[in-house]
Design a protein around this motif. Sequence first.
Motif, PDB file in Angstrom:
ATOM      1  N   UNK A 209       0.822  -1.210   0.000  1.00  0.00           N
ATOM      2  CA  UNK A 209       0.000   0.000   0.000  1.00  0.00           C
ATOM      3  C   UNK A 209       0.854   1.257   0.000  1.00  0.00           C
ATOM      4  N   UNK A 210       0.468   2.210  -0.815  1.00  0.00           N
ATOM      5  CA  UNK A 210       1.183   3.475  -0.896  1.00  0.00           C
ATOM      6  C   UNK A 210       2.344   3.431  -1.859  1.00  0.00           C
ATOM      7  N   UNK A 211       3.282   2.512  -1.630  1.00  0.00           N
ATOM      8  CA  UNK A 211       4.461   2.398  -2.497  1.00  0.00           C
ATOM      9  C   UNK A 211       4.033   2.098  -3.925  1.00  0.00           C
ATOM     10  N   UNK A 212       3.061   1.204  -4.084  1.00  0.00           N
ATOM     11  CA  UNK A 212       2.650   0.790  -5.432  1.00  0.00           C
ATOM     12  C   UNK A 212       1.966   1.897  -6.218  1.00  0.00           C
ATOM     13  N   UNK A 213       1.542   2.952  -5.531  1.00  0.00           N
ATOM     14  CA  UNK A 213       0.920   4.065  -6.262  1.00  0.00           C
ATOM     15  C   UNK A 213       1.948   4.904  -7.001  1.00  0.00           C
ATOM     16  N   UNK A 214       3.216   4.822  -6.599  1.00  0.00           N
ATOM     17  CA  UNK A 214       4.270   5.630  -7.217  1.00  0.00           C
ATOM     18  C   UNK A 214       4.764   4.998  -8.513  1.00  0.00           C
TER      19      UNK A 214
END
Length: 407
Positions: A327-332
């Motif tokens: 979660x979060x990291x994969x949005x970048x």
Amino acid sequence: MSVVVTPTTARTPHNWRPLRIAQITATFPPYHGGTGNVCYYNSRELGKLGHQVHVFTRTLKGLPAQEKGEGFMVHRLRPLIRIGNAPVLPGLLKELRGFDIIHLHYPFFGGELSALSAVLHGVPLVITYHQDVLLTGVLGVVENILSHTTGRMTLRSAAKLLFTSTDYATYSNARPLLKGREAIIGELPNGVDITIFTPGVPRLDLLARYKLEPQNRIALLVAALDRPHYFKGVNVFLDAMELLPPSYKGLIVGEGELRQEYEKHAEELGIKSRITFVGRVSQEELPDYYRLAHITILPSTTRGEAFGMVLLESLACGIPVIATDMPGVRTVVEPGRDGLLVTPGDSIQLSQAIEQLLESDALRQTMGIQGRARVEEHYNWLSLISRLEKIYFQALSEAGTDRRGLA
């Protein structure tokens, strides 16, 4: 679920005025860490817009108690006690008077005094929630107690609570603490200075310094190597490199008390000659290290990693990335367009992803171009700080409305 704040107040001569803003952070440059860097760019860019910005953080050996930054003031307060990167700064109660906005960078156990000051002085509190704190043993028990007491009260007292992505907001440990206060939740990503982190050619002196040959393929990891950043997955990276050909080299930029443990692990794997521990690098030199590499790796293993600013910095330099699917990291990362995602802790899968990118010059070049374009559009500080400024004015315009349900 609605988790995005959409500011409606435009910056016009009719409703804009310079604000006096307090930025509160447990760490701040020259300490190397994502939270402090975000606070630095927040402060610098807000200062450029004409606001009066004051940063409050803990003392660091050899640094003055007060100094002028790039358009802002830094106040380093002496902690009553400090555990790791968590200082209790009683001076905040005195210092946080006369501000229009108090902006707390959280988690910051001890920074709850900022929330108390905001309530006492009737000032809107804006919180950037950077990541969950995941500890084990006695510290884990203490963290859980604080999170569900003073931490819960602090988060719920915010006028605006900003996560770096809606994805992370959904899965964060903070989410259950906000039941009934979902309206304060918003999203504001971290950014990158696209004028400093730019594409370019590798520096010949750095290639010579680290004895890198044209046939070498270089994977870069940038991380603080201290205990608060144990989750960076350095050993996972080393395990993956051990599975790859000898021509593949690893560069690790960063410093901390865990460095010796990582160096020992590299030696035990028999890859000590292929891994270079660079140590700490200045912010001015850091772009050159991204340009030196073919790919950048972020193999973090827990939700202690919520975003990954190194991914933005690498993409801004035109260098594709590999990160863990969390979660979060994969949005970048846009898998297949500017990088790849792998399962956290899976060194075999990571080695396969590294090999996939390092074996294709064309794929890396395409990903690098697409990554740079995406960063320019979505993650440059200029547009993000404009959004933050609007959030401040929205919080001010809503001040004095019904604030029941904080407890």
